[in-house]
Design an enzyme around this catalytic site. Structure first.
Site, short mmCIF file in Angstrom:
data_model
loop_
_atom_site.label_atom_id
_atom_site.label_comp_id
_atom_site.label_asym_id
_atom_site.label_seq_id
_atom_site.Cartn_x
_atom_site.Cartn_y
_atom_site.Cartn_z
N LEU A 1 -99.67 23.96 15.33
CA LEU A 1 -100.11 23.04 16.38
C LEU A 1 -99.69 21.61 15.99
O LEU A 1 -99.84 21.21 14.84
CB LEU A 1 -101.64 23.11 16.48
N ASN B 1 -91.43 22.08 24.20
CA ASN B 1 -91.46 23.39 23.55
C ASN B 1 -90.86 24.42 24.50
O ASN B 1 -90.87 24.23 25.72
CB ASN B 1 -92.93 23.76 23.26
N LEU C 1 -94.47 27.18 14.89
CA LEU C 1 -95.75 27.82 15.18
C LEU C 1 -96.99 26.98 14.90
O LEU C 1 -98.08 27.34 15.29
CB LEU C 1 -95.85 29.16 14.42
N HIS D 1 -91.39 28.42 25.50
CA HIS D 1 -92.30 29.55 25.34
C HIS D 1 -91.67 30.78 25.98
O HIS D 1 -91.17 30.68 27.11
CB HIS D 1 -93.65 29.23 26.00
C1 GRF Z 1 -88.13 31.93 20.79
O1 GRF Z 1 -88.35 33.11 21.47
C2 GRF Z 1 -88.95 30.81 21.38
O2 GRF Z 1 -89.37 31.07 22.66
C3 GRF Z 1 -90.09 30.73 20.48
O3 GRF Z 1 -89.83 31.33 19.27
C4 GRF Z 1 -88.58 32.02 19.35
C5 GRF Z 1 -87.66 31.37 18.40
O4 GRF Z 1 -86.49 32.10 18.20
N1 GRF Z 1 -91.23 30.00 20.82
P1 GRF Z 1 -85.31 31.47 17.36
O5 GRF Z 1 -85.86 31.11 15.98
O6 GRF Z 1 -84.81 30.27 18.08
O7 GRF Z 1 -84.27 32.55 17.25
#
Ligand code: GRF
Length: 190
Positions: free
Chosen positions: A88, A103, A86, A105
């Site tokens: 930057l 990344n 999370l 998303h």
């Molecule tokens: C996922 O949904 C991904 O898109 C994101 O954060 C979440 C991470 O989930 N940006 P995990 O920790 O891999 O279960």
């Protein structure tokens, strides 16, 4: 053989899928390092179970020193994968690994991206907006949240009765299905 570092702050279900994928598909790449900003993140326990080196970063070290870059160089990292990370990414790291940080998303960018758009916030916004579809976006990382060039997208239907948690479930299914193979494709193009 490429070396991957995964940056993750949470559960690490995507990280786990990526580790498993490259254990099954030998010779393309291996995940050699998990970096987390949270010392108690479940992703770190998963790293231990999988026998992958792990490293916890502090905010001050990450933003004010180049220790993280040295760490990545020590592991000869070719690709940085953000999977639920999370913070930057600081510009010294984006510059050093330009085009080598990606990344995932949990929505179809450019919709529902930017600061604060993570986890259930995204799925709630998708629901509130009455979207008929959502999905995943794999993209390059630049200096701004969720604005780097898009590499891959996959969509799923959002039914009128779907709640944010149902959308999350559908999106996560797509993440687990596509993220690792897309990473493999990218590395094989190199
Ligand atoms: C996922 O949904 C991904 O898109 C994101 O954060 C979440 C991470 O989930 N940006 P995990 O920790 O891999 O279960």
């Amino acid at each position: 053989m490429k070396n991957i570092a995964i940056f993750a702050s949470g559960r690490g279900s995507n990280a786990e899928k990526i580790i498993e994928y490259f254990k099954r598909h030998e010779g393309i790449a291996r995940v050699c390092l998990i970096v987390s900003n949270k010392a108690d993140a479940p992703v770190l326990d998963m790293a231990t179970r999988e026998g992958i080196d792990r490293h916890v970063i502090k905010k001050s070290t990450f933003y004010q020193t180049k220790d993280t870059l040295n760490l990545l160089h020590n592991y000869q990292i070719d690709l940085i994968v953000l999977a639920g990370f999370l913070w930057l990414v600081p510009s010294y790291l984006v510059e050093a690994y330009r085009g080598k940080i990606i990344n995932i998303h949990p929505a179809l960018l450019p919709k529902f991206g930017g600061k604060g758009m993570y986890g259930m916030n995204v799925h709630k916004a998708v629901k509130e907006n009455g979207e008929k579809e959502s999905g995943i976006t794999i993209h390059y990382v630049n200096e701004a949240y969720d604005e780097g060039n898009i590499i891959f997208q996959a969509a799923c239907e959002v039914a009128p009765e779907d709640q944010p948690k149902d959308i999350a479930h559908k999106v996560q299914h797509l993440e687990h299905l596509h993220f690792a193979p897309e990473i493999a494709k990218l590395l094989q193009q190199d």
